[in-house]
Scaffold this active site. Sequence first.
Site, PDB file in Angstrom:
ATOM      1  N   SER A  88      31.600 -21.883 -16.825  1.00  0.00           N
ATOM      2  CA  SER A  88      32.438 -22.869 -16.158  1.00  0.00           C
ATOM      3  C   SER A  88      33.928 -22.590 -16.294  1.00  0.00           C
ATOM      4  CB  SER A  88      32.066 -24.237 -16.723  1.00  0.00           C
ATOM      5  OG  SER A  88      32.731 -25.258 -16.055  1.00  0.00           O
ATOM      6  N   ASP A 310      36.876 -25.699 -10.617  1.00  0.00           N
ATOM      7  CA  ASP A 310      36.770 -24.951 -11.869  1.00  0.00           C
ATOM      8  C   ASP A 310      35.969 -23.667 -11.610  1.00  0.00           C
ATOM      9  OD1 ASP A 310      34.200 -25.941 -11.667  1.00  0.00           O
ATOM     10  OD2 ASP A 310      34.015 -26.384 -13.800  1.00  0.00           O
ATOM     11  N   ASP A 314      31.890 -26.886 -10.005  1.00  0.00           N
ATOM     12  CA  ASP A 314      31.236 -28.190 -10.089  1.00  0.00           C
ATOM     13  C   ASP A 314      32.232 -29.291 -10.473  1.00  0.00           C
ATOM     14  OD1 ASP A 314      31.576 -27.569 -12.752  1.00  0.00           O
ATOM     15  OD2 ASP A 314      29.506 -28.008 -13.347  1.00  0.00           O
ATOM     16  N   GLU A 406      33.423 -38.184 -14.059  1.00  0.00           N
ATOM     17  CA  GLU A 406      34.194 -38.096 -15.280  1.00  0.00           C
ATOM     18  C   GLU A 406      35.642 -37.878 -14.849  1.00  0.00           C
ATOM     19  OE1 GLU A 406      31.687 -36.534 -18.934  1.00  0.00           O
ATOM     20  OE2 GLU A 406      32.149 -34.919 -17.558  1.00  0.00           O
ATOM     21  N   ALA A 407      36.581 -38.322 -15.700  1.00  0.00           N
ATOM     22  CA  ALA A 407      37.986 -38.157 -15.350  1.00  0.00           C
ATOM     23  C   ALA A 407      38.299 -36.685 -15.061  1.00  0.00           C
ATOM     24  CB  ALA A 407      38.860 -38.689 -16.473  1.00  0.00           C
ATOM     25  N   ALA A 532      33.627 -37.248 -31.586  1.00  0.00           N
ATOM     26  CA  ALA A 532      33.446 -35.832 -31.906  1.00  0.00           C
ATOM     27  C   ALA A 532      33.160 -35.094 -30.606  1.00  0.00           C
ATOM     28  CB  ALA A 532      32.278 -35.678 -32.871  1.00  0.00           C
ATOM     29  N   SER A 533      33.832 -33.969 -30.405  1.00  0.00           N
ATOM     30  CA  SER A 533      33.580 -33.165 -29.208  1.00  0.00           C
ATOM     31  C   SER A 533      32.155 -32.621 -29.244  1.00  0.00           C
ATOM     32  CB  SER A 533      34.570 -32.003 -29.165  1.00  0.00           C
ATOM     33  OG  SER A 533      34.060 -30.969 -28.343  1.00  0.00           O
ATOM     34  N   THR A 535      31.514 -29.879 -27.450  1.00  0.00           N
ATOM     35  CA  THR A 535      31.645 -28.469 -27.078  1.00  0.00           C
ATOM     36  C   THR A 535      32.558 -27.663 -27.998  1.00  0.00           C
ATOM     37  OG1 THR A 535      33.522 -28.910 -25.641  1.00  0.00           O
ATOM     38  CG2 THR A 535      31.356 -29.041 -24.621  1.00  0.00           C
ATOM     39  N   ARG A 540      38.109 -35.645 -30.666  1.00  0.00           N
ATOM     40  CA  ARG A 540      39.072 -35.944 -29.611  1.00  0.00           C
ATOM     41  C   ARG A 540      39.528 -37.385 -29.721  1.00  0.00           C
ATOM     42  NH1 ARG A 540      38.719 -31.290 -26.980  1.00  0.00           N
ATOM     43  NH2 ARG A 540      36.685 -30.504 -26.330  1.00  0.00           N
TER      44      ARG A 540
HETATM   45  C1  16G Z   1      30.637 -30.654 -21.023  1.00  0.00           C
HETATM   46  C2  16G Z   1      30.096 -31.615 -20.005  1.00  0.00           C
HETATM   47  C3  16G Z   1      31.215 -32.413 -19.388  1.00  0.00           C
HETATM   48  C4  16G Z   1      32.002 -33.090 -20.465  1.00  0.00           C
HETATM   49  C5  16G Z   1      32.476 -32.122 -21.500  1.00  0.00           C
HETATM   50  C6  16G Z   1      33.048 -32.849 -22.689  1.00  0.00           C
HETATM   51  C7  16G Z   1      28.253 -31.310 -18.489  1.00  0.00           C
HETATM   52  C8  16G Z   1      27.666 -30.462 -17.413  1.00  0.00           C
HETATM   53  N1  16G Z   1      29.405 -30.894 -18.962  1.00  0.00           N
HETATM   54  O1  16G Z   1      31.439 -29.688 -20.434  1.00  0.00           O
HETATM   55  O2  16G Z   1      30.644 -33.340 -18.529  1.00  0.00           O
HETATM   56  O3  16G Z   1      33.112 -33.752 -19.924  1.00  0.00           O
HETATM   57  O4  16G Z   1      31.367 -31.382 -21.976  1.00  0.00           O
HETATM   58  O5  16G Z   1      33.430 -31.943 -23.659  1.00  0.00           O
HETATM   59  O6  16G Z   1      27.675 -32.300 -18.907  1.00  0.00           O
HETATM   60  P1  16G Z   1      33.753 -32.427 -25.128  1.00  0.00           P
HETATM   61  O7  16G Z   1      32.519 -33.063 -25.693  1.00  0.00           O
HETATM   62  O8  16G Z   1      34.179 -31.195 -25.828  1.00  0.00           O
HETATM   63  O9  16G Z   1      34.866 -33.425 -25.018  1.00  0.00           O
HETATM   64 MG    MG Z   2      32.070 -26.378 -14.329  1.00  0.00          MG
END
Ligand code: 16G
Ligand code: MG
Length: 568
Positions: A88, A310, A314, A406-407, A532-533, A535, A540
Amino acid sequence: MSSYSNPRESVFNQPKPVVTLPNDLLDAVTKNVEPYPIPEGRRYEYGTAGFRMKANAGLDHVIYTVGLTAAARSKKRNATIGIMITASHNPAEDNGVKLVDPMGDMLEQSWESYATTLANTPNDKLAKAYENLVNETLVDEIRQLHERPAKVIFARDTRASGPYLVTALKAALDAVKVEYTDYGLLTTPQLHYIVRCINTLNSPYAFGEPTEQGYYEKMAKAFKTLMYGRSIHGSVTVDCANGVGGPKLKEMIKYLPSGKEGGIDIRIINDDVVRPESLNLDCGADYVKTKQRAPPSSNAGPGDRCCSLDGDADRIVYYYTDESKTFHLLDGDRIATLGAVFLADMTRVAGIDSKLKIGIVQTAYANGAATEYVEKVLKLPVAVTPTGVKHLHHAAARYDIGVYFEANGHGTVLFSDNAIKVIKESEPKSPGQKHALDSLRACIDLINQAVGDAISDMLFAEVVLAHKSWTLENWRNTYIDLPNRLVRVEVRDRSIFKTTDAERKLESPKGAQDEIDKFCQMYVKGRAFARASGTEDAVRVYAEAHSKTEAEKLAGQVAEVVRKYGAN
Ligand code: 16G
Ligand code: MG
């Protein structure tokens, strides 16, 4: 004791049968994974975005195991499963992989842990782990679903590591004798679309032709219908993040009428897929959203309509720069309200508003002003879910017309079976009603209901702007965002930060939320949360308030609370 025994009971009393897979299949799993060992000390987790990491950090091993998970999932659902290889908006050297369920939706949550287990299994234990997965998910007293054939389709974005990772995936699919089709380069939403088309073919829920061309044709036809009686002013400049969205949008344009023909003029920028290292570099939706500025490569003039996709197309955000060179972002919250305004208008004009429940789904990140606008001005209900598309998607499915974003620009609109029936079967009583019904019917096809889709969302937004004769400034003036601030806080162990109430409150560590509440109360329209993030290894913090200084101060104070509790 009577000799009678209930046959059902006797079935259930038997121990669960254990299936042993043929040796040649197990040997193939072990042999084919040889080139893809798991690096020492790595741990993988199927998170909100599937698996995502540096492409050379053992992702080949992970992808191989995803092939095995997909095989089992396909047998379980007796349907075609999709695999998308993309990272992505991440930098070019990253890559990732996601599984797509039969209706083109995200992998069911309970299977994320199976995917995680296989990904973390070293090569010498993988065949056994696959056999365990088969026994756990496909075999019970009555059924032996592992004997079913499996079908998988896959595609990738433009990253340089893609073709190599596809080799690893094919090695797994060959080992477990899965029938597969390689769709080459696609955007993530195109793959979701095709998966859904394949699995609904010849059913009452048929979604379309399961080909890339089918995708363009379906959307272009709907777009043309929607443009009837409406006209788009000026061109739209689309930043394709130097990703797969570039070539695919160019292809889409071939099917669309131009501005002169009553359609749309699209100017593409950042469509360099020849140099893979340029992907998401100083461009794209994530750059624009997080940096709150246009890509340096943009040469748009004051007021010009711009948007950015992006890396896998998506997500989308709109923006413009005004006469005084101030940048204005129209993010996912805005796209949701824009779409909801139109759909509510159209159902009202069509005379079917009393039959359909329209709602908007947001996350805690939605600006307070957007939520207030939807509830007080549009008078529509708002549902809030945790971050991550799958949560929003499920909540949106509870409405007849569920608009979710999502924002950060990821979202779409879902139409329930009831909504589709009402829209398709209503008899118009006036030309105005007919136009509105035709528009709604076309929206069902223009909007990619499988998943958020930047190209589809853009065409939808363009139609609504044309319908309203709005410039981006008009659109922005529907409500004024509260100033806000996002902060990333690194802590020792982010997993101690547990949230409740759709991530708006911390339930642990104990006491942290009380302190956050106290700070929020100090400011006019003060609102903040910490989560908690999913990813990254960080917490956050989001804060908003009446003025920029206050929002920043509040964010700083909440970040301090997180640091304090995170240090314990
Ligand atoms: C992922 C999610 C996205 C979300 C982001 C938050 C999908 C396909 N993607 O990229 O929707 O906004 O995580 O990231 O669900 P974070 O948990 O690090 O804030
Ligand atoms: Mg994407």
